[in-house]
Design a protein around this motif. Structure first.
Motif, short mmCIF file in Angstrom:
data_model
loop_
_atom_site.label_atom_id
_atom_site.label_comp_id
_atom_site.label_asym_id
_atom_site.label_seq_id
_atom_site.Cartn_x
_atom_site.Cartn_y
_atom_site.Cartn_z
N GLU A 178 83.46 -40.80 -31.18
CA GLU A 178 82.82 -42.00 -30.66
C GLU A 178 81.57 -41.66 -29.85
OE1 GLU A 178 87.23 -42.73 -31.13
OE2 GLU A 178 85.98 -41.14 -30.29
N ALA A 179 81.66 -40.61 -29.04
CA ALA A 179 80.53 -40.25 -28.20
C ALA A 179 79.36 -39.73 -29.03
CB ALA A 179 80.96 -39.20 -27.18
N ILE A 180 79.63 -38.89 -30.02
CA ILE A 180 78.54 -38.34 -30.83
C ILE A 180 77.85 -39.45 -31.62
CG2 ILE A 180 77.90 -36.75 -32.66
CD1 ILE A 180 80.16 -34.95 -31.85
N GLN A 181 78.62 -40.41 -32.13
CA GLN A 181 77.98 -41.51 -32.84
C GLN A 181 77.11 -42.34 -31.90
OE1 GLN A 181 78.10 -41.99 -36.30
NE2 GLN A 181 76.32 -43.17 -35.63
N GLY A 182 77.60 -42.56 -30.69
CA GLY A 182 76.80 -43.27 -29.71
C GLY A 182 75.53 -42.53 -29.38
N LEU A 183 75.63 -41.22 -29.27
CA LEU A 183 74.45 -40.38 -29.01
C LEU A 183 73.44 -40.52 -30.15
CD1 LEU A 183 74.46 -36.67 -27.88
CD2 LEU A 183 73.17 -37.35 -29.87
N ALA A 184 73.92 -40.43 -31.39
CA ALA A 184 73.01 -40.50 -32.54
C ALA A 184 72.31 -41.84 -32.61
CB ALA A 184 73.80 -40.23 -33.83
N ASP A 185 73.05 -42.90 -32.34
CA ASP A 185 72.44 -44.24 -32.36
C ASP A 185 71.37 -44.36 -31.27
OD1 ASP A 185 74.18 -44.86 -34.42
OD2 ASP A 185 75.60 -45.94 -33.12
N GLN A 186 71.69 -43.87 -30.07
CA GLN A 186 70.74 -43.95 -28.97
C GLN A 186 69.51 -43.08 -29.24
OE1 GLN A 186 70.57 -42.89 -24.22
NE2 GLN A 186 72.57 -43.41 -25.05
N LEU A 187 69.72 -41.94 -29.88
CA LEU A 187 68.62 -41.03 -30.21
C LEU A 187 67.57 -41.74 -31.08
CD1 LEU A 187 67.41 -38.13 -30.33
CD2 LEU A 187 68.85 -37.76 -32.36
N ILE A 188 68.02 -42.41 -32.12
CA ILE A 188 67.08 -43.09 -33.01
C ILE A 188 66.45 -44.29 -32.30
CG2 ILE A 188 66.81 -44.30 -35.20
CD1 ILE A 188 67.26 -41.23 -35.34
N GLU A 189 67.20 -44.96 -31.46
CA GLU A 189 66.63 -46.05 -30.67
C GLU A 189 65.53 -45.54 -29.74
OE1 GLU A 189 70.05 -47.65 -28.77
OE2 GLU A 189 70.88 -48.49 -30.62
N ASN A 190 65.73 -44.35 -29.16
CA ASN A 190 64.69 -43.75 -28.32
C ASN A 190 63.42 -43.46 -29.12
OD1 ASN A 190 66.42 -43.81 -26.14
ND2 ASN A 190 66.83 -41.60 -26.14
N VAL A 191 63.60 -42.92 -30.33
CA VAL A 191 62.45 -42.63 -31.18
C VAL A 191 61.70 -43.91 -31.54
CG1 VAL A 191 61.79 -41.79 -33.48
CG2 VAL A 191 63.44 -40.49 -32.10
N GLU A 192 62.45 -44.94 -31.93
CA GLU A 192 61.80 -46.20 -32.32
C GLU A 192 61.06 -46.83 -31.14
OE1 GLU A 192 64.87 -47.64 -35.84
OE2 GLU A 192 65.30 -48.16 -33.74
N ALA A 193 61.68 -46.81 -29.97
CA ALA A 193 61.05 -47.41 -28.80
C ALA A 193 59.76 -46.69 -28.42
CB ALA A 193 62.03 -47.40 -27.62
N ALA A 194 59.80 -45.37 -28.45
CA ALA A 194 58.60 -44.60 -28.10
C ALA A 194 57.49 -44.83 -29.10
CB ALA A 194 58.95 -43.11 -28.02
N TRP A 195 57.83 -44.87 -30.39
CA TRP A 195 56.79 -45.05 -31.40
C TRP A 195 56.20 -46.46 -31.35
CZ3 TRP A 195 54.37 -41.20 -33.20
CH2 TRP A 195 53.47 -41.37 -34.26
N ALA A 196 56.98 -47.42 -30.83
CA ALA A 196 56.49 -48.79 -30.67
C ALA A 196 55.67 -48.97 -29.40
CB ALA A 196 57.66 -49.76 -30.68
N GLY A 197 55.55 -47.89 -28.61
CA GLY A 197 54.75 -47.96 -27.40
C GLY A 197 55.50 -48.37 -26.16
N ALA A 198 56.83 -48.42 -26.26
CA ALA A 198 57.65 -48.80 -25.09
C ALA A 198 58.74 -47.76 -24.88
CB ALA A 198 58.25 -50.18 -25.31
N PRO A 199 58.35 -46.52 -24.56
CA PRO A 199 59.35 -45.44 -24.46
C PRO A 199 60.41 -45.72 -23.41
CG PRO A 199 57.26 -44.78 -23.47
CD PRO A 199 57.00 -46.06 -24.20
N ARG A 200 61.62 -45.25 -23.68
CA ARG A 200 62.74 -45.43 -22.76
C ARG A 200 63.42 -44.09 -22.53
NH1 ARG A 200 67.62 -48.33 -25.90
NH2 ARG A 200 68.53 -46.32 -26.38
N ASN A 201 64.24 -44.04 -21.50
CA ASN A 201 64.92 -42.80 -21.12
C ASN A 201 63.92 -41.66 -20.96
OD1 ASN A 201 67.19 -44.35 -21.42
ND2 ASN A 201 68.14 -43.12 -23.00
N VAL A 202 62.80 -41.97 -20.33
CA VAL A 202 61.72 -40.99 -20.18
C VAL A 202 62.08 -40.00 -19.08
CG1 VAL A 202 59.29 -40.66 -19.62
CG2 VAL A 202 60.02 -42.61 -21.03
N VAL A 203 61.86 -38.73 -19.35
CA VAL A 203 62.14 -37.65 -18.41
C VAL A 203 60.82 -37.14 -17.83
CG1 VAL A 203 63.12 -35.34 -18.14
CG2 VAL A 203 64.18 -36.99 -19.70
N GLY A 204 60.81 -36.88 -16.52
CA GLY A 204 59.64 -36.28 -15.90
C GLY A 204 58.57 -37.28 -15.51
#
Length: 320
Positions: free
Chosen positions: A294-320
């Protein structure tokens, strides 16, 4: 317009059963099962987006990737990325958050219960024929202790530390959240670090690995542990001085230890922990506390959501 190139450096760090959907924008997708450190620079040279879990993305590799706009880390810890070098280039670094809120606390308590009740020791003794040799229906070769009424010291007050505390209270344990080492006065909900070491029956670590937390527990800290506690580390290798832990366990300063992480993964044959593997009071699991399906699937889903958000110009879970 050229489609962005997405390079996943180490897909094998996610379970093969994990569904990893494609981002919802046109792209070229390049997947490597694993990538050695020496291969990173060449593999990301033409990437617009890099996904990594454990493959290190250092300043030299970043400098050689002129199109790079996003490094999406497929984990919470980001020490595999030179975040400062990325920031200097205007490259977004994102990570995964709060996906392990069930799996890590559950694994933590699996380790605690296994040690506290000598589960592995009794299982091994049954396999050796000890039960058949017993003169009665049971035997008492190894200690068995309840959790109720014991004290759990938690080092790390993030989402995982708090989730561990919730489970502990359900077992009837007293919970102590530690002040940061070398500080006091974090508030009434926190206990001085040295007091946690002296008074806890079990100490569990849920801190990130930072310069300030490396070897957080070493020989001087083991010397303070008056109750011979269990030491549990499902956080990061390097939080505990591993050679000092071996000495503390062999010298009777602690009552047992269970680790899911080590400084070098996988550990070499001469790692200090290898000499403990036959002990009934030591458990080592291969960095799988995070790895429920369950955790790995949640990670994978969030990973792609992070990529989509950043490419749309609204990055999330930004580090630094």
């Amino acid at each position: 317009m050229t489609k962005p190139r997405i390079v996943f450096l180490d897909r094998d760090t996610l379970s093969p059963e994990t569904r990893l959907r494609a981002p919802a924008f046109e792209h070229d997708w390049v997947v490597h099962d694993r990538t050695a450190p020496a291969e990173v620079a060449q593999r990301i040279a033409e990437a617009d987006i890099v996904i990594t879990n454990k493959a290190p993305v250092r300043a030299e590799a970043i400098a050689g990737a002129p199109r790079l706009k996003l490094i999406a880390v497929a984990a919470t810890g980001t020490d595999v990325v030179d975040v400062a070098a990325a920031k200097a280039r205007g490259i977004v670094v994102s990570n995964i958050r709060n996906y392990a809120v069930n799996t890590v606390p559950e694994h933590t308590f699996a380790l605690i219960l296994a040690l506290r009740r000598s589960i592995l020791a009794y299982h091994a003794s049954v396999a050796r024929g000890r039960w058949r040799e017993a003169a009665q229906f049971c035997y008492f070769d190894y200690p068995i202790r309840d959790l109720a009424g014991s004290t759990l010291g938690i080092i790390g007050d993030g989402v995982l530390g708090k989730a561990v505390a919730d489970i502990a209270r359900g077992f009837g344990m007293t919970v102590l959240f530690s002040d940061y080492k070398g500080t006091t006065g974090m508030g009434p909900l926190y206990t001085p670090f040295e007091t946690v070491l002296r008074t806890s029956d079990i100490i569990t670590l849920h801190s990130p690995l930072l310069p300030s937390t490396r070897n957080l527990i070493a020989a001087p800290e083991f010397a303070l542990m008056q109750k011979r506690p269990l030491i549990i580390n499902t956080a990061r290798g390097g939080l505990v001085d591993e050679a000092a832990l071996v000495a503390a366990l062999e010298g009777g300063q602690i009552g047992g230890a269970a680790f899911d992480v080590v400084t070098q993964e996988p550990p070499p044959a001469d790692h200090p922990f290898m000499r403990l593997m036959e002990r009934p009071d030591f458990i080592l699991t291969p960095h799988i506390a995070w790895a429920s399906s369950e955790a790995i699937q949640g990670l994978a889903d969030q990973l792609i959501e992070n990529v989509e958000a950043a490419w749309a110009g609204a990055p999330r879970n930004v580090v630094g």
